[in-house]
Design a protein around this motif. Structure first.
Motif, PDB file in Angstrom:
ATOM      1  N   ALA A 117       0.829  -1.207   0.000  1.00  0.00           N
ATOM      2  CA  ALA A 117       0.000   0.000   0.000  1.00  0.00           C
ATOM      3  C   ALA A 117       0.862   1.256   0.000  1.00  0.00           C
ATOM      4  O   ALA A 117       0.528   2.255  -0.648  1.00  0.00           O
ATOM      5  CB  ALA A 117      -0.925  -0.005   1.211  1.00  0.00           C
ATOM      6  N   ALA A 118       1.990   1.216   0.705  1.00  0.00           N
ATOM      7  CA  ALA A 118       2.895   2.357   0.715  1.00  0.00           C
ATOM      8  C   ALA A 118       3.523   2.565  -0.664  1.00  0.00           C
ATOM      9  O   ALA A 118       3.656   3.705  -1.134  1.00  0.00           O
ATOM     10  CB  ALA A 118       3.980   2.155   1.769  1.00  0.00           C
ATOM     11  N   GLN A 119       3.892   1.483  -1.330  1.00  0.00           N
ATOM     12  CA  GLN A 119       4.469   1.592  -2.668  1.00  0.00           C
ATOM     13  C   GLN A 119       3.479   2.174  -3.662  1.00  0.00           C
ATOM     14  O   GLN A 119       3.852   2.952  -4.542  1.00  0.00           O
ATOM     15  CB  GLN A 119       4.929   0.221  -3.161  1.00  0.00           C
ATOM     16  CG  GLN A 119       6.210  -0.291  -2.541  1.00  0.00           C
ATOM     17  CD  GLN A 119       6.608  -1.633  -3.122  1.00  0.00           C
ATOM     18  OE1 GLN A 119       6.061  -2.670  -2.743  1.00  0.00           O
ATOM     19  NE2 GLN A 119       7.556  -1.623  -4.036  1.00  0.00           N
ATOM     20  N   LEU A 120       2.228   1.789  -3.531  1.00  0.00           N
ATOM     21  CA  LEU A 120       1.210   2.187  -4.508  1.00  0.00           C
ATOM     22  C   LEU A 120       0.379   3.377  -4.049  1.00  0.00           C
ATOM     23  O   LEU A 120      -0.560   3.778  -4.737  1.00  0.00           O
ATOM     24  CB  LEU A 120       0.295   0.990  -4.803  1.00  0.00           C
ATOM     25  CG  LEU A 120       0.993  -0.214  -5.447  1.00  0.00           C
ATOM     26  CD1 LEU A 120       0.017  -1.387  -5.575  1.00  0.00           C
ATOM     27  CD2 LEU A 120       1.572   0.148  -6.806  1.00  0.00           C
ATOM     28  N   ASP A 121       0.709   3.917  -2.882  1.00  0.00           N
ATOM     29  CA  ASP A 121       0.026   5.101  -2.353  1.00  0.00           C
ATOM     30  C   ASP A 121      -1.474   4.859  -2.176  1.00  0.00           C
ATOM     31  O   ASP A 121      -2.311   5.660  -2.587  1.00  0.00           O
ATOM     32  CB  ASP A 121       0.260   6.305  -3.275  1.00  0.00           C
ATOM     33  CG  ASP A 121      -0.063   7.632  -2.578  1.00  0.00           C
ATOM     34  OD1 ASP A 121      -0.038   7.667  -1.329  1.00  0.00           O
ATOM     35  OD2 ASP A 121      -0.349   8.620  -3.288  1.00  0.00           O
ATOM     36  N   VAL A 122      -1.812   3.744  -1.539  1.00  0.00           N
ATOM     37  CA  VAL A 122      -3.204   3.400  -1.250  1.00  0.00           C
ATOM     38  C   VAL A 122      -3.454   3.559   0.243  1.00  0.00           C
ATOM     39  O   VAL A 122      -2.782   2.907   1.049  1.00  0.00           O
ATOM     40  CB  VAL A 122      -3.519   1.951  -1.670  1.00  0.00           C
ATOM     41  CG1 VAL A 122      -4.944   1.566  -1.285  1.00  0.00           C
ATOM     42  CG2 VAL A 122      -3.315   1.775  -3.174  1.00  0.00           C
ATOM     43  N   PRO A 123      -4.381   4.428   0.664  1.00  0.00           N
ATOM     44  CA  PRO A 123      -4.655   4.596   2.098  1.00  0.00           C
ATOM     45  C   PRO A 123      -5.347   3.371   2.678  1.00  0.00           C
ATOM     46  O   PRO A 123      -6.218   2.779   2.036  1.00  0.00           O
ATOM     47  CB  PRO A 123      -5.573   5.824   2.141  1.00  0.00           C
ATOM     48  CG  PRO A 123      -6.233   5.854   0.797  1.00  0.00           C
ATOM     49  CD  PRO A 123      -5.216   5.305  -0.175  1.00  0.00           C
ATOM     50  N   LEU A 124      -4.952   2.994   3.888  1.00  0.00           N
ATOM     51  CA  LEU A 124      -5.530   1.828   4.546  1.00  0.00           C
ATOM     52  C   LEU A 124      -6.268   2.235   5.813  1.00  0.00           C
ATOM     53  O   LEU A 124      -5.875   3.189   6.493  1.00  0.00           O
ATOM     54  CB  LEU A 124      -4.430   0.819   4.904  1.00  0.00           C
ATOM     55  CG  LEU A 124      -3.653   0.188   3.744  1.00  0.00           C
ATOM     56  CD1 LEU A 124      -2.570  -0.734   4.282  1.00  0.00           C
ATOM     57  CD2 LEU A 124      -4.578  -0.561   2.803  1.00  0.00           C
TER      58      LEU A 124
END
Length: 238
Positions: A117-124
């Motif tokens: 998620a950090a690599q792809l900039d996806v908020p969790l």
């Protein structure tokens, strides 16, 4: 985090229809210009953002890809505490052992999820859904073998729901990182279902209804012997 490089436009992810209805927000509403120059309502702009496919250096990242990352995160947020509690409270040793193992595996899966998620900039998200919280309360309110049965039933149901979603993303994503992650998720989910079934509490009354199909063969009746099908190699032409 690596800076994404533009990638060629790709067709929408095939699994979007399966997972889009499960999207969990996370995008800030914003006004965007419509084709005729007018501003779109914030709700429309937000929905367009949620359905957008964006380029990354690992391939297009679609809404179904992002949903998978969110749902894996949320699975860990409730299954880790349930598994840890079951390791102490469950009545049967099989339940204590197997659910504790599920919790440990979810810790590893959560680490993989957060890294991606950090690599792809996806908020969790950082907390379970309201429904998941209700399951946790339901399980916590039981005791004895009812505790075991309820915990296993809820966990097995949840795994049965995410299983086809993982497979849909694995089969259709255009993003190489997400494809690798979905493959890892398949391994984890399969292992967890096996662990749950190993408790002895996965019974007919705890399983969902089978899916509806339209092309099933007719069942054979009593006393209707059928000749085994020949080997495929014997009927293939050429």
């Amino acid at each position: 985090m690596r800076t994404p490089r533009p990638a060629p436009a790709a067709a929408p992810v095939a699994a979007c229809g399966l997972a889009a209805s499960l999207l969990l927000g996370g995008c800030t509403a914003m006004a965007r210009q419509s084709g005729d120059g007018g501003a779109q309502p914030p709700q429309v702009a937000a929905e367009n953002a949620r359905q957008a496919t964006v380029p990354t250096e690992w391939g297009p990242l679609g809404p179904a890809d992002r949903v998978l990352l969110v749902k894996v995160r949320q699975a860990g947020l409730w299954e880790i505490p349930v598994g840890r509690e079951a390791a102490r409270r469950a009545a049967r040793p099989e339940t204590r052992r197997n659910l504790a193992e599920i919790a440990r595996q979810h810790e590893r899966l959560d680490e993989l999820d957060r890294t991606l998620a950090a690599q792809l900039d996806v908020p969790l998200p950082n907390q379970p859904t309201a429904e998941q919280q209700s399951w946790m309360s339901e399980i916590g309110g039981k005791s004895g073998t009812e505790y075991d049965k309820t915990a296993v039933a809820r966990l097995r149901m949840a795994h049965g729901q995410i299983y086809p979603q993982v497979a849909a993303v694995r089969a259709s994503t255009r993003n190489t990182l997400v494809r690798r992650f979905a493959k890892q998720c398949e391994t984890f989910v399969h292992a967890h279902m096996t662990l749950l079934e190993g408790t002895g509490f996965v019974t007919v009354d705890t399983l969902p209804d089978p899916p509806s199909v339209t092309d099933a063969p007719e069942p054979g009746g009593p006393g209707q012997g059928r000749t085994p099908a020949p080997a495929a190699t014997s009927v293939i032409g050429g």
